[in-house]
Design an enzyme around this catalytic site. Structure first.
Site, PDB file in Angstrom:
ATOM      1  N   THR A 198       1.612 -11.927   7.225  1.00 53.19           N
ATOM      2  CA  THR A 198       2.622 -11.821   8.294  1.00 53.19           C
ATOM      3  C   THR A 198       2.789 -11.911  10.040  1.00 53.19           C
ATOM      4  OG1 THR A 198       3.079  -9.427   7.182  1.00 53.19           O
ATOM      5  CG2 THR A 198       3.220  -9.225   9.785  1.00 53.19           C
ATOM      6  N   ARG A 226       9.824  -0.137  -1.093  1.00 55.47           N
ATOM      7  CA  ARG A 226       8.592   0.066   0.352  1.00 55.47           C
ATOM      8  C   ARG A 226       8.794  -0.411   1.441  1.00 55.47           C
ATOM      9  NH1 ARG A 226       4.658  -3.439   2.316  1.00 55.47           N
ATOM     10  NH2 ARG A 226       2.682  -2.668   2.802  1.00 55.47           N
ATOM     11  N   ILE A 227       8.470   0.535   2.399  1.00 57.42           N
ATOM     12  CA  ILE A 227       8.624  -0.349   3.880  1.00 57.42           C
ATOM     13  C   ILE A 227       6.664  -0.028   4.123  1.00 57.42           C
ATOM     14  CG2 ILE A 227       9.145   0.494   6.193  1.00 57.42           C
ATOM     15  CD1 ILE A 227      11.042   2.156   5.107  1.00 57.42           C
ATOM     16  N   GLY A 228       6.727  -1.306   4.802  1.00 56.04           N
ATOM     17  CA  GLY A 228       5.139  -0.938   5.376  1.00 56.04           C
ATOM     18  C   GLY A 228       5.067  -1.306   6.916  1.00 56.04           C
ATOM     19  N   ASP A 229       3.971  -1.628   7.471  1.00 56.34           N
ATOM     20  CA  ASP A 229       3.266  -1.757   8.994  1.00 56.34           C
ATOM     21  C   ASP A 229       4.746  -1.499   9.492  1.00 56.34           C
ATOM     22  OD1 ASP A 229       2.037  -3.536   8.357  1.00 56.34           O
ATOM     23  OD2 ASP A 229       0.893  -2.934   9.955  1.00 56.34           O
ATOM     24  N   THR A 249      -1.795  -6.873  10.869  1.00 54.07           N
ATOM     25  CA  THR A 249      -1.471  -7.404   9.533  1.00 54.07           C
ATOM     26  C   THR A 249      -2.548  -6.995   8.465  1.00 54.07           C
ATOM     27  OG1 THR A 249      -1.227  -9.400   7.638  1.00 54.07           O
ATOM     28  CG2 THR A 249      -3.174  -9.310  10.249  1.00 54.07           C
ATOM     29  N   GLY A 250      -1.824  -6.606   7.164  1.00 51.64           N
ATOM     30  CA  GLY A 250      -3.305  -5.602   6.089  1.00 51.64           C
ATOM     31  C   GLY A 250      -2.157  -4.952   5.204  1.00 51.64           C
ATOM     32  N   ALA A 251      -3.525  -4.671   4.276  1.00 47.48           N
ATOM     33  CA  ALA A 251      -2.682  -3.129   4.272  1.00 47.48           C
ATOM     34  C   ALA A 251      -1.837  -2.666   4.578  1.00 47.48           C
ATOM     35  CB  ALA A 251      -3.406  -2.928   3.112  1.00 47.48           C
ATOM     36  N   GLY A 252      -0.189  -2.586   5.043  1.00 44.41           N
ATOM     37  CA  GLY A 252       0.618  -1.993   5.497  1.00 44.41           C
ATOM     38  C   GLY A 252      -0.004  -0.472   5.765  1.00 44.41           C
TER      39      GLY A 252
HETATM   40  N1  ASP Z   1       0.975  -5.625   7.182  1.00 41.65           N
HETATM   41  C1  ASP Z   1       2.087  -5.925   6.257  1.00 41.65           C
HETATM   42  C2  ASP Z   1       2.329  -4.687   4.937  1.00 41.65           C
HETATM   43  O1  ASP Z   1       2.093  -3.707   4.476  1.00 41.65           O
HETATM   44  C3  ASP Z   1       1.434  -6.087   5.021  1.00 41.65           C
HETATM   45  C4  ASP Z   1       1.180  -8.042   6.012  1.00 41.65           C
HETATM   46  O2  ASP Z   1       0.075  -7.610   6.537  1.00 41.65           O
HETATM   47  O3  ASP Z   1       1.244  -9.668   5.235  1.00 41.65           O
HETATM   48  O4  ASP Z   1       4.185  -4.876   4.589  1.00 41.65           O
END
Ligand code: ASP
Length: 355
Positions: A198, A226-229, A249-252
């Site tokens: 991201t 699915r929608i992330g953060d 950025t990370g595990a949304g």
């Molecule tokens: N945060 C993003 C999501 O979970 C993924 C990413 O950071 O690459 O959609």
């Protein structure tokens, strides 16, 4: 407990440094931080050329933001200027280069927030918008809604004159292969990607305003809409002139549960306000006063929130810029593609945690 330690540190700083009302004669300052994802970044697994290519891409994104700020442009424009080249660069998981959904398409999410007005725009699940950050901006400027999704968001994009492309524009072989490997070997998104790609930017402009933006393809193999953060205001993106601007950025899923971006801003706002209260500065004054949250304090607050993400099982990182121009990174992964620059001459890009 940790919070009280931070508050004690703030009070100590305040005791040592009298609060100065904003002096208009001060040099206008600007500051910018960017990221291109966090994750498992192993020096041994990246060639010198790959490292150089990522650093060059980060530097051009940073330079694009700097150019806007040096001309006295707005934080919003600098955020967009930094994000667009990363959306157009297949190395990052945003725009061209976005990961694939389980069904084998690219679905893009983005958000943009203005710290002065706390206006925000966000979009999710679009398949034909070349630069999703521009659509997020159009939603914000239109002002009727904050968050649009899927076909409706694309209809809005067409009406707003935002550039649309064929879905084939987003296709890349390395992302396609990642999806195929994930399915064949029954892996998780993190197993195949090793890192989150991201992109995001946070900015303080010379007018004293903050802005934050984030753009992503989400996670490889995401399903069921699915929608992330990233596009969720308060989770992956937040800006408030009273506290800070954050992009994550990370595990949304974990960032949503912690409400990371707003949690960091709120803790900083309250920490600063409690310290100001102790020194008899009213809320009205506080916007103009130098809140005096040092880089060290902002770092502790960000690290504390990222530790919560880790405790729940999530990996990732954040970039933060404060009203005073502190540009901070916090990540609980081996590395984060990142860069920061400021009017005082700071200008750096980095990948690994020991840089
Ligand atoms: N945060 C993003 C999501 O979970 C993924 C990413 O950071 O690459 O959609």
């Amino acid at each position: 407990m940790r919070y009280f330690t931070i508050l004690a540190a703030v009070l100590a700083v305040f005791a040592a440094t009298p609060i100065a009302a904003h002096d208009p004669a001060d040099q206008p300052r600007w500051s910018i931080a960017i990221h291109g994802g966090a994750g498992t970044m192993d020096r041994d697994k990246m060639t010198e050329q790959q490292q150089a290519a990522y650093k060059a891409a980060l530097q051009s994104a940073l330079d694009a933001g700097i150019a806007v700020l040096e001309e006295g442009g707005t934080a919003m424009d600098a955020v967009k200027a930094a994000i667009i080249p990363m959306e157009d660069d297949p190395k990052f998981n945003a725009g061209k280069g976005a990961v694939y959904t389980w069904e084998g398409v690219n679905e893009l999410d983005a958000a943009l927030m203005d710290g002065a007005s706390r206006k925000a725009g966000a979009i999710t699940g679009v398949r034909r918008v070349k630069n999703p950050i521009l659509l997020a901006e159009a939603v914000m400027r239109d002002g009727r809604h904050v968050f649009l999704s899927g076909e409706g968001a694309e209809e809005f994009a067409a009406d707003a004159g935002i550039e649309l492309v064929e879905p084939a524009w987003f296709e890349t072989e390395h992302r396609r292969k990642a999806l195929e490997r994930m399915k064949a070997e029954k892996l998780t998104a993190l197993d195949v990607d090793h890192k989150f790609g991201t992109v995001g930017a946070v900015v303080l402009d010379t007018h004293g305003n903050l802005a934050a933006g984030t753009s992503t393809g989400g996670l490889t193999g995401k399903r069921w809409g699915r929608i992330g953060d990233a596009p969720i205001i308060g989770a992956g993106t937040y800006a408030d002139n009273r506290s800070c601007a954050v992009s994550a950025t990370g595990a949304g899923e974990y960032f949503i549960r912690v409400g990371v971006a707003q949690e960091i801003c709120t803790r900083l706002r309250l920490t600063g306000q409690m310290a100001l209260d102790d020194f008899g500065v009213s809320d009205a004054d506080s916007q103009a006063a130098r809140v005096g949250l040092t880089g060290e304090i902002i770092q502790s607050v960000a690290d504390a929130v990222m530790a919560e993400v880790k405790d729940l099982g999530g990996d990732g990182g954040v970039i933060i810029v404060s009203p005073e121009g502190e540009a901070i990174f916090s990540f609980n992964t081996q590395g984060m593609y990142r860069g920061r620059a400021a009017s005082d001459g700071l200008n750096e890009v980095a990948i690994f945690d020991d840089e």
